[in-house]
Scaffold this motif. Structure first.
Motif, PDB file in Angstrom:
ATOM      1  N   CYS A  84       0.844  -1.193   0.000  1.00 24.02           N
ATOM      2  CA  CYS A  84       0.000   0.000   0.000  1.00 24.02           C
ATOM      3  C   CYS A  84       0.877   1.240   0.000  1.00 24.02           C
ATOM      4  O   CYS A  84       2.055   1.187   0.350  1.00 24.02           O
ATOM      5  N   GLN A  85       0.294   2.362  -0.376  1.00 29.17           N
ATOM      6  CA  GLN A  85       1.049   3.600  -0.505  1.00 29.17           C
ATOM      7  C   GLN A  85       1.326   4.251   0.844  1.00 29.17           C
ATOM      8  O   GLN A  85       2.335   4.918   1.021  1.00 29.17           O
ATOM      9  N   GLY A  86       0.437   4.057   1.798  1.00 35.92           N
ATOM     10  CA  GLY A  86       0.601   4.700   3.102  1.00 35.92           C
ATOM     11  C   GLY A  86       1.129   3.738   4.152  1.00 35.92           C
ATOM     12  O   GLY A  86       1.744   2.717   3.853  1.00 35.92           O
ATOM     13  N   ARG A  87       0.869   4.070   5.397  1.00 38.37           N
ATOM     14  CA  ARG A  87       1.334   3.273   6.516  1.00 38.37           C
ATOM     15  C   ARG A  87       0.346   2.144   6.797  1.00 38.37           C
ATOM     16  O   ARG A  87      -0.859   2.367   6.879  1.00 38.37           O
ATOM     17  N   ASN A  88       0.852   0.941   6.945  1.00 41.64           N
ATOM     18  CA  ASN A  88       0.022  -0.236   7.180  1.00 41.64           C
ATOM     19  C   ASN A  88       0.022  -0.560   8.675  1.00 41.64           C
ATOM     20  O   ASN A  88       1.062  -0.924   9.226  1.00 41.64           O
ATOM     21  N   PRO A  89      -1.127  -0.455   9.352  1.00 39.61           N
ATOM     22  CA  PRO A  89      -1.144  -0.718  10.795  1.00 39.61           C
ATOM     23  C   PRO A  89      -0.825  -2.152  11.166  1.00 39.61           C
ATOM     24  O   PRO A  89      -0.409  -2.426  12.292  1.00 39.61           O
ATOM     25  N   TYR A  90      -0.989  -3.090  10.242  1.00 43.17           N
ATOM     26  CA  TYR A  90      -0.637  -4.481  10.539  1.00 43.17           C
ATOM     27  C   TYR A  90       0.870  -4.643  10.689  1.00 43.17           C
ATOM     28  O   TYR A  90       1.339  -5.416  11.526  1.00 43.17           O
ATOM     29  N   TRP A  91       1.641  -3.924   9.875  1.00 38.30           N
ATOM     30  CA  TRP A  91       3.101  -4.023  10.024  1.00 38.30           C
ATOM     31  C   TRP A  91       3.536  -3.462  11.377  1.00 38.30           C
ATOM     32  O   TRP A  91       4.488  -3.970  11.979  1.00 38.30           O
ATOM     33  N   ASP A  92       2.852  -2.449  11.873  1.00 40.72           N
ATOM     34  CA  ASP A  92       3.228  -1.877  13.162  1.00 40.72           C
ATOM     35  C   ASP A  92       3.029  -2.858  14.310  1.00 40.72           C
ATOM     36  O   ASP A  92       3.601  -2.678  15.389  1.00 40.72           O
ATOM     37  N   GLN A  93       2.222  -3.889  14.101  1.00 40.59           N
ATOM     38  CA  GLN A  93       2.019  -4.898  15.143  1.00 40.59           C
ATOM     39  C   GLN A  93       3.172  -5.887  15.244  1.00 40.59           C
ATOM     40  O   GLN A  93       3.239  -6.652  16.208  1.00 40.59           O
ATOM     41  N   ILE A  94       4.070  -5.909  14.274  1.00 42.01           N
ATOM     42  CA  ILE A  94       5.220  -6.817  14.364  1.00 42.01           C
ATOM     43  C   ILE A  94       6.037  -6.430  15.587  1.00 42.01           C
ATOM     44  O   ILE A  94       6.478  -5.288  15.718  1.00 42.01           O
ATOM     45  N   GLU A  95       6.228  -7.378  16.480  1.00 47.63           N
ATOM     46  CA  GLU A  95       6.807  -7.071  17.785  1.00 47.63           C
ATOM     47  C   GLU A  95       8.287  -6.704  17.662  1.00 47.63           C
ATOM     48  O   GLU A  95       9.030  -7.309  16.884  1.00 47.63           O
ATOM     49  N   PRO A  96       8.732  -5.704  18.415  1.00 44.97           N
ATOM     50  CA  PRO A  96      10.084  -5.157  18.225  1.00 44.97           C
ATOM     51  C   PRO A  96      11.222  -6.108  18.576  1.00 44.97           C
ATOM     52  O   PRO A  96      12.349  -5.880  18.140  1.00 44.97           O
ATOM     53  N   ASP A  97      10.941  -7.166  19.333  1.00 46.73           N
ATOM     54  CA  ASP A  97      11.996  -8.119  19.686  1.00 46.73           C
ATOM     55  C   ASP A  97      11.949  -9.376  18.814  1.00 46.73           C
ATOM     56  O   ASP A  97      12.493 -10.422  19.169  1.00 46.73           O
ATOM     57  N   THR A  98      11.319  -9.267  17.641  1.00 42.27           N
ATOM     58  CA  THR A  98      11.183 -10.402  16.736  1.00 42.27           C
ATOM     59  C   THR A  98      12.513 -10.749  16.083  1.00 42.27           C
ATOM     60  O   THR A  98      13.221  -9.876  15.583  1.00 42.27           O
ATOM     61  N   ASP A  99      12.839 -12.045  16.061  1.00 42.50           N
ATOM     62  CA  ASP A  99      14.048 -12.522  15.391  1.00 42.50           C
ATOM     63  C   ASP A  99      13.795 -12.910  13.934  1.00 42.50           C
ATOM     64  O   ASP A  99      14.662 -12.740  13.082  1.00 42.50           O
ATOM     65  N   ILE A 100      12.612 -13.488  13.663  1.00 43.05           N
ATOM     66  CA  ILE A 100      12.263 -13.936  12.313  1.00 43.05           C
ATOM     67  C   ILE A 100      10.872 -13.403  11.971  1.00 43.05           C
ATOM     68  O   ILE A 100       9.918 -13.658  12.708  1.00 43.05           O
ATOM     69  N   ILE A 101      10.772 -12.670  10.878  1.00 47.82           N
ATOM     70  CA  ILE A 101       9.480 -12.217  10.373  1.00 47.82           C
ATOM     71  C   ILE A 101       9.086 -13.115   9.205  1.00 47.82           C
ATOM     72  O   ILE A 101       9.881 -13.329   8.282  1.00 47.82           O
TER      73      ILE A 101
END
Length: 239
Positions: free
Chosen positions: A128-145
Protein backbone atom coordinates in the motif's frame (compact mmCIF):
# COMPACT_ATOMS: atom_id res chain seq x y z
CA UNK A 1 -8.32 1.34 3.48
CA UNK A 2 -7.05 -1.38 5.78
CA UNK A 3 -9.11 -0.39 8.79
CA UNK A 4 -8.23 -1.13 12.39
CA UNK A 5 -6.28 -4.37 12.84
CA UNK A 6 -7.27 -6.89 15.51
CA UNK A 7 -5.33 -6.85 18.75
CA UNK A 8 -2.12 -8.83 18.59
CA UNK A 9 -2.52 -12.33 20.09
CA UNK A 10 -0.20 -13.27 22.91
CA UNK A 11 3.06 -15.01 22.32
CA UNK A 12 2.68 -18.75 21.97
CA UNK A 13 5.30 -21.16 23.31
CA UNK A 14 5.48 -24.77 22.24
CA UNK A 15 6.43 -27.42 19.75
CA UNK A 16 3.23 -29.42 19.01
CA UNK A 17 4.61 -32.45 20.85
CA UNK A 18 7.68 -33.05 18.68
CA UNK A 19 10.96 -34.03 20.32
CA UNK A 20 13.05 -30.97 21.25
CA UNK A 21 15.74 -29.90 18.80
CA UNK A 22 19.37 -29.58 19.79
CA UNK A 23 20.43 -26.53 21.76
CA UNK A 24 23.24 -25.75 19.32
CA UNK A 25 23.66 -21.99 18.66
CA UNK A 26 23.22 -22.51 14.91
CA UNK A 27 19.60 -23.61 14.27
CA UNK A 28 18.76 -24.49 10.67
CA UNK A 29 15.68 -22.79 9.20
CA UNK A 30 14.19 -24.51 6.14
CA UNK A 31 12.16 -22.03 4.09
CA UNK A 32 9.47 -22.87 1.53
CA UNK A 33 6.55 -20.93 0.06
CA UNK A 34 4.09 -20.83 -2.83
CA UNK A 35 3.81 -24.59 -3.20
CA UNK A 36 0.23 -24.22 -4.55
CA UNK A 37 -0.74 -27.82 -3.78
CA UNK A 38 2.54 -29.11 -5.29
CA UNK A 39 4.06 -29.58 -1.83
CA UNK A 40 4.64 -33.29 -2.45
CA UNK A 41 6.86 -32.36 -5.42
CA UNK A 42 9.19 -30.22 -3.28
CA UNK A 43 12.29 -31.84 -1.75
CA UNK A 44 12.36 -30.58 1.83
CA UNK A 45 15.71 -30.98 3.60
CA UNK A 46 15.88 -31.74 7.33
CA UNK A 47 16.29 -28.91 9.79
CA UNK A 48 15.29 -27.53 13.17
CA UNK A 49 12.51 -25.26 11.88
CA UNK A 50 10.31 -25.44 8.77
CA UNK A 51 8.70 -22.18 7.62
CA UNK A 52 6.06 -21.96 4.89
CA UNK A 53 5.42 -18.35 3.87
CA UNK A 54 1.97 -18.86 2.34
CA UNK A 55 0.09 -19.90 -0.80
CA UNK A 56 0.13 -23.56 0.16
CA UNK A 57 -3.16 -24.03 -1.74
CA UNK A 58 -4.22 -23.17 -5.25
CA UNK A 59 -7.16 -20.76 -5.05
CA UNK A 60 -7.87 -21.68 -1.43
CA UNK A 61 -9.40 -25.12 -2.02
CA UNK A 62 -10.32 -27.07 1.12
CA UNK A 63 -9.02 -30.36 -0.25
CA UNK A 64 -5.61 -28.71 -0.69
CA UNK A 65 -5.71 -27.63 2.95
CA UNK A 66 -6.41 -31.19 4.10
CA UNK A 67 -3.63 -32.72 2.01
CA UNK A 68 -1.16 -30.00 3.00
CA UNK A 69 -1.84 -30.67 6.67
CA UNK A 70 -1.42 -34.43 6.18
CA UNK A 71 1.87 -33.84 4.35
CA UNK A 72 3.15 -31.58 7.12
CA UNK A 73 2.54 -34.45 9.53
CA UNK A 74 5.06 -36.61 7.63
CA UNK A 75 7.91 -34.10 7.97
CA UNK A 76 10.43 -34.50 10.82
CA UNK A 77 11.08 -30.84 11.69
CA UNK A 78 10.47 -30.20 15.41
CA UNK A 79 8.98 -26.77 14.67
CA UNK A 80 6.72 -26.04 11.68
CA UNK A 81 5.34 -22.56 11.07
CA UNK A 82 2.80 -21.52 8.41
CA UNK A 83 1.22 -18.22 7.38
CA UNK A 84 -1.48 -17.37 4.85
CA UNK A 85 -0.81 -16.27 1.32
CA UNK A 86 -3.26 -14.38 -0.84
CA UNK A 87 -4.83 -17.66 -2.05
CA UNK A 88 -5.72 -18.63 1.53
CA UNK A 89 -6.58 -15.12 2.72
CA UNK A 90 -9.06 -14.62 -0.10
CA UNK A 91 -10.77 -17.96 0.60
CA UNK A 92 -10.93 -17.47 4.40
CA UNK A 93 -10.08 -21.13 4.99
CA UNK A 94 -9.86 -21.03 8.76
CA UNK A 95 -6.36 -22.45 8.78
CA UNK A 96 -5.86 -21.92 12.50
CA UNK A 97 -8.43 -24.61 13.25
CA UNK A 98 -7.45 -27.10 10.56
CA UNK A 99 -3.65 -27.00 10.37
CA UNK A 100 -3.07 -29.41 13.24
CA UNK A 101 0.45 -30.38 12.17
CA UNK A 102 1.97 -26.89 12.30
CA UNK A 103 1.76 -23.62 14.17
CA UNK A 104 -0.34 -21.19 12.15
CA UNK A 105 0.49 -17.53 12.74
CA UNK A 106 -1.66 -14.58 11.74
CA UNK A 107 -0.59 -11.35 13.43
CA UNK A 108 0.98 -13.36 16.24
CA UNK A 109 4.22 -14.86 17.46
CA UNK A 110 5.78 -17.97 18.93
CA UNK A 111 8.95 -18.53 20.95
CA UNK A 112 11.05 -21.40 19.62
CA UNK A 113 12.92 -23.31 22.28
CA UNK A 114 15.63 -24.11 23.17
CA UNK A 115 16.96 -20.96 21.51
CA UNK A 116 14.37 -18.42 22.64
CA UNK A 117 13.87 -17.32 19.02
CA UNK A 118 10.78 -15.20 18.46
CA UNK A 119 9.00 -15.75 15.13
CA UNK A 120 6.26 -13.34 14.09
CA UNK A 121 3.85 -14.30 11.30
CA UNK A 122 1.66 -11.74 9.55
CA UNK A 123 -1.56 -11.97 7.64
CA UNK A 124 -1.37 -11.30 3.92
CA UNK A 125 -1.49 -7.66 2.85
CA UNK A 126 -1.06 -6.14 -0.59
CA UNK A 127 1.56 -3.36 -0.82
CA UNK A 128 0.00 0.00 0.00
CA UNK A 129 1.05 3.60 -0.50
CA UNK A 130 0.60 4.70 3.10
CA UNK A 131 1.33 3.27 6.52
CA UNK A 132 0.02 -0.24 7.18
CA UNK A 133 -1.14 -0.72 10.80
CA UNK A 134 -0.64 -4.48 10.54
CA UNK A 135 3.10 -4.02 10.02
CA UNK A 136 3.23 -1.88 13.16
CA UNK A 137 2.02 -4.90 15.14
CA UNK A 138 5.22 -6.82 14.36
CA UNK A 139 6.81 -7.07 17.79
CA UNK A 140 10.08 -5.16 18.22
CA UNK A 141 12.00 -8.12 19.69
CA UNK A 142 11.18 -10.40 16.74
CA UNK A 143 14.05 -12.52 15.39
CA UNK A 144 12.26 -13.94 12.31
CA UNK A 145 9.48 -12.22 10.37
CA UNK A 146 7.33 -14.44 8.15
CA UNK A 147 5.18 -12.55 5.67
CA UNK A 148 3.86 -13.73 2.32
CA UNK A 149 4.72 -10.61 0.34
CA UNK A 150 8.36 -9.45 0.27
CA UNK A 151 9.78 -6.14 1.45
CA UNK A 152 10.56 -3.59 -1.23
CA UNK A 153 13.96 -3.94 -2.81
CA UNK A 154 14.81 -7.46 -1.64
CA UNK A 155 14.02 -10.61 -3.67
CA UNK A 156 10.87 -8.88 -4.92
CA UNK A 157 11.43 -8.08 -8.63
CA UNK A 158 10.68 -4.46 -7.75
CA UNK A 159 7.14 -5.14 -6.50
CA UNK A 160 7.62 -5.48 -2.72
CA UNK A 161 6.04 -3.41 0.02
CA UNK A 162 7.84 -0.19 0.96
CA UNK A 163 6.08 0.12 4.30
CA UNK A 164 7.01 -3.44 5.25
CA UNK A 165 10.64 -2.46 4.64
CA UNK A 166 10.12 0.51 6.98
CA UNK A 167 9.00 -1.81 9.76
CA UNK A 168 11.78 -4.32 9.05
CA UNK A 169 14.29 -1.51 9.48
CA UNK A 170 12.75 -0.61 12.82
CA UNK A 171 12.56 -4.16 14.18
CA UNK A 172 15.96 -5.35 12.80
CA UNK A 173 15.19 -9.09 12.71
CA UNK A 174 17.78 -11.71 11.86
CA UNK A 175 15.67 -13.17 9.06
CA UNK A 176 12.71 -12.16 6.85
CA UNK A 177 10.98 -15.05 5.03
CA UNK A 178 8.54 -14.31 2.21
CA UNK A 179 7.40 -15.61 -1.17
CA UNK A 180 4.57 -14.45 -3.47
CA UNK A 181 6.76 -13.32 -6.39
CA UNK A 182 7.69 -16.69 -7.86
CA UNK A 183 10.38 -15.37 -10.23
CA UNK A 184 12.14 -13.57 -7.35
CA UNK A 185 13.11 -16.80 -5.55
CA UNK A 186 16.43 -16.37 -3.78
CA UNK A 187 18.13 -14.80 -0.79
CA UNK A 188 20.26 -11.78 0.04
CA UNK A 189 22.00 -10.50 3.18
CA UNK A 190 23.27 -6.95 2.67
CA UNK A 191 26.80 -6.49 4.11
CA UNK A 192 26.36 -2.73 4.53
CA UNK A 193 23.81 0.04 4.34
CA UNK A 194 20.55 0.54 6.27
CA UNK A 195 19.66 -3.17 6.08
CA UNK A 196 23.09 -4.62 6.87
CA UNK A 197 22.96 -8.03 8.51
CA UNK A 198 19.26 -8.72 7.80
CA UNK A 199 18.82 -11.94 5.82
CA UNK A 200 15.99 -11.66 3.25
CA UNK A 201 14.60 -14.87 1.70
CA UNK A 202 12.04 -15.35 -1.05
CA UNK A 203 11.25 -19.05 -0.69
CA UNK A 204 8.69 -19.44 -3.51
CA UNK A 205 8.82 -22.99 -4.90
CA UNK A 206 6.52 -22.76 -7.92
CA UNK A 207 8.46 -21.54 -10.92
CA UNK A 208 6.54 -21.96 -14.16
CA UNK A 209 2.98 -21.07 -13.33
CA UNK A 210 1.81 -23.53 -10.69
CA UNK A 211 4.51 -26.19 -11.13
CA UNK A 212 7.21 -26.76 -8.53
CA UNK A 213 10.60 -25.72 -9.83
CA UNK A 214 12.56 -23.89 -7.13
CA UNK A 215 14.34 -25.66 -4.27
CA UNK A 216 13.81 -25.02 -0.58
CA UNK A 217 16.20 -22.49 0.98
CA UNK A 218 17.99 -23.41 4.19
CA UNK A 219 19.36 -20.67 6.44
CA UNK A 220 21.66 -21.39 9.37
CA UNK A 221 21.33 -18.70 12.01
CA UNK A 222 24.42 -17.80 14.02
CA UNK A 223 22.97 -16.97 17.42
CA UNK A 224 26.40 -16.27 18.82
CA UNK A 225 26.37 -13.06 16.75
CA UNK A 226 24.23 -10.11 17.90
CA UNK A 227 21.09 -9.15 16.04
CA UNK A 228 21.48 -6.42 13.38
CA UNK A 229 22.03 -3.09 15.19
CA UNK A 230 18.98 -0.94 15.81
CA UNK A 231 18.36 2.26 13.91
CA UNK A 232 16.15 5.25 14.62
CA UNK A 233 12.45 4.79 13.72
CA UNK A 234 11.95 5.54 10.04
CA UNK A 235 9.18 7.31 8.18
CA UNK A 236 7.01 5.55 5.62
CA UNK A 237 9.20 4.82 2.60
CA UNK A 238 7.77 6.15 -0.64
CA UNK A 239 7.35 3.39 -3.22
Amino acid sequence: TLGTPPSTPGTTPGTLGSPPPSAAPHPTIVCISDTHNCHRDVAVPPGDVLIHAGDWTRFGKEEHLRDFNAWLGTLPHPHKIVVNGNHEQNARLGAAAHLTNATFLEQGSIILEPWGLKVYGTQFCWPCQGRNPYWDQIEPDTDIIVTHGPAKGYVDKGTGCADLLRRVREVRPRLVVSGHIHEAHGEVKPPSGPDAGIHFVNAANCRNGYRAGWEAITVTLDLSAPRPPATAPSQCIVA
